[in-house]
Scaffold this active site. Sequence first.
Site, PDB file in Angstrom:
ATOM      1  N   ASP A 297      -3.257  -4.603   6.958  1.00  0.00           N
ATOM      2  CA  ASP A 297      -1.918  -4.049   6.759  1.00  0.00           C
ATOM      3  C   ASP A 297      -0.995  -5.189   6.332  1.00  0.00           C
ATOM      4  O   ASP A 297      -1.427  -6.341   6.231  1.00  0.00           O
ATOM      5  CB  ASP A 297      -1.408  -3.384   8.047  1.00  0.00           C
ATOM      6  CG  ASP A 297      -0.436  -2.248   7.796  1.00  0.00           C
ATOM      7  OD1 ASP A 297       0.344  -2.335   6.821  1.00  0.00           O
ATOM      8  OD2 ASP A 297      -0.426  -1.274   8.570  1.00  0.00           O
TER       9      ASP A 297
ATOM     10  N   GLY B 169      -2.092  -8.275   4.135  1.00  0.00           N
ATOM     11  CA  GLY B 169      -2.188  -8.224   2.687  1.00  0.00           C
ATOM     12  C   GLY B 169      -1.493  -6.991   2.153  1.00  0.00           C
ATOM     13  O   GLY B 169      -0.827  -6.262   2.892  1.00  0.00           O
TER      14      GLY B 169
ATOM     15  N   PHE C 210      -2.278  -3.534   0.100  1.00  0.00           N
ATOM     16  CA  PHE C 210      -3.364  -2.690  -0.406  1.00  0.00           C
ATOM     17  C   PHE C 210      -3.102  -2.152  -1.806  1.00  0.00           C
ATOM     18  O   PHE C 210      -3.996  -1.596  -2.443  1.00  0.00           O
ATOM     19  CB  PHE C 210      -3.702  -1.547   0.556  1.00  0.00           C
ATOM     20  CG  PHE C 210      -2.541  -0.707   1.024  1.00  0.00           C
ATOM     21  CD1 PHE C 210      -1.746  -0.004   0.138  1.00  0.00           C
ATOM     22  CD2 PHE C 210      -2.284  -0.588   2.389  1.00  0.00           C
ATOM     23  CE1 PHE C 210      -0.697   0.782   0.585  1.00  0.00           C
ATOM     24  CE2 PHE C 210      -1.245   0.204   2.848  1.00  0.00           C
ATOM     25  CZ  PHE C 210      -0.441   0.894   1.940  1.00  0.00           C
TER      26      PHE C 210
ATOM     27  N   HIS D 128      -1.080   9.807   1.559  1.00  0.00           N
ATOM     28  CA  HIS D 128       0.004  10.781   1.358  1.00  0.00           C
ATOM     29  C   HIS D 128       1.384  10.128   1.250  1.00  0.00           C
ATOM     30  O   HIS D 128       2.356  10.803   0.918  1.00  0.00           O
ATOM     31  CB  HIS D 128      -0.007  11.869   2.439  1.00  0.00           C
ATOM     32  CG  HIS D 128       0.417  11.410   3.806  1.00  0.00           C
ATOM     33  ND1 HIS D 128       0.579  12.295   4.853  1.00  0.00           N
ATOM     34  CD2 HIS D 128       0.703  10.184   4.321  1.00  0.00           C
ATOM     35  CE1 HIS D 128       0.948  11.641   5.935  1.00  0.00           C
ATOM     36  NE2 HIS D 128       1.036  10.361   5.628  1.00  0.00           N
TER      37      HIS D 128
END
Length: 358
Positions: free
Chosen positions: A213, A239, A241, A259
Amino acid sequence: MSESPAPGAAVSRPEQSDPVSVVFRLVWGYTTSAITHTAFELGLPDLLESGPRSADDLAEETGAHRPSLHRLLRTMAALGITQETENGDFVLTEAGALLQSKGPGSMDAMARLFVHESMWRPWQGLTQSVRTGEPVFESQFGMDYWAYMKQHPEVSRLFNAAMGDASQAVGTAVAAAYDLTRFQTVVDVGGGNGTLLSAMLQATPGLRGIVFDSASGVAQTKDHLAAAGVSDRCEARAGNFLEALPEGGDLYVFKSVIHDWDDERATAILRNCRQVLPDEGRLLIVEPVIPEAVTVSPADPFPYLNDLNMMVSLRGKERTQSEYEALLDAAHLRLSSVQQVPGPERVFLIEAVPVPQS
């Protein structure tokens, strides 16, 4: 597992018998959020932890106007949050106890998050979002939601705590419904404080994990992993994503991540996953799957309300099974199975496998 409609099926539910009550709940819905917010501001759930208290006692402790506080408490009783005793004291109901900051199944962080102004203010611009297709959060706060959280660490902590509270039961349910013993290392992408992965590791001896995360997202992960007794089998990595994912996993899990993003960026995230996913690996998306059509009202409103919440605040959306299939196809992944997980979060396990690339 309880039976439920297939993800692609239309929702069909019997009509409620009292249309007038439906309309009253519809137009007065915002008042219950205001009541919950005020209860938190006054600290009422925790003040009622030890048992029945009188409005006089609570008014003295909170500094509130006694007659007005009594009116609030009796309205909370009418809503099922408190109960008035024969001698006029107030006590929390089973549902009200979930609003306490501590205790089994506490929903304190989740409830506080959703009555925070960062959640409810964008809803005032719903009409604009429907007309333009654009979120209104930035026009109201001068920055997007993720930048807002960086500048408001107390909201970031609340967000991570809320996601963690919701993930504990889901993690246990996922471990019960999905065979994790096939894998060696699970990468929980956007895993926050590690609650979801901790529950999966606790249920699966020998399994290792990585929580991935942002730096603020994993700020409390190490402490949580230690408290859960899995720090020897799990590590936290920071990091982005949207740029790249860590290598080394044979199962990549995304809970309540995809989502949050529009199709373009959701596809980019999934492509990043495909880049590091081994040929025998699996991708697991843990999110609601909404039906292709709603033919009879009322349906379960939560996934649809959250869909609009994404619309006004972010650029994400809740998706149907066919929409998930399209995202996965664009990322060189193939949907292999969809199953619903029993529990209050109404989530599905969407499994995908890598498509060989020439």
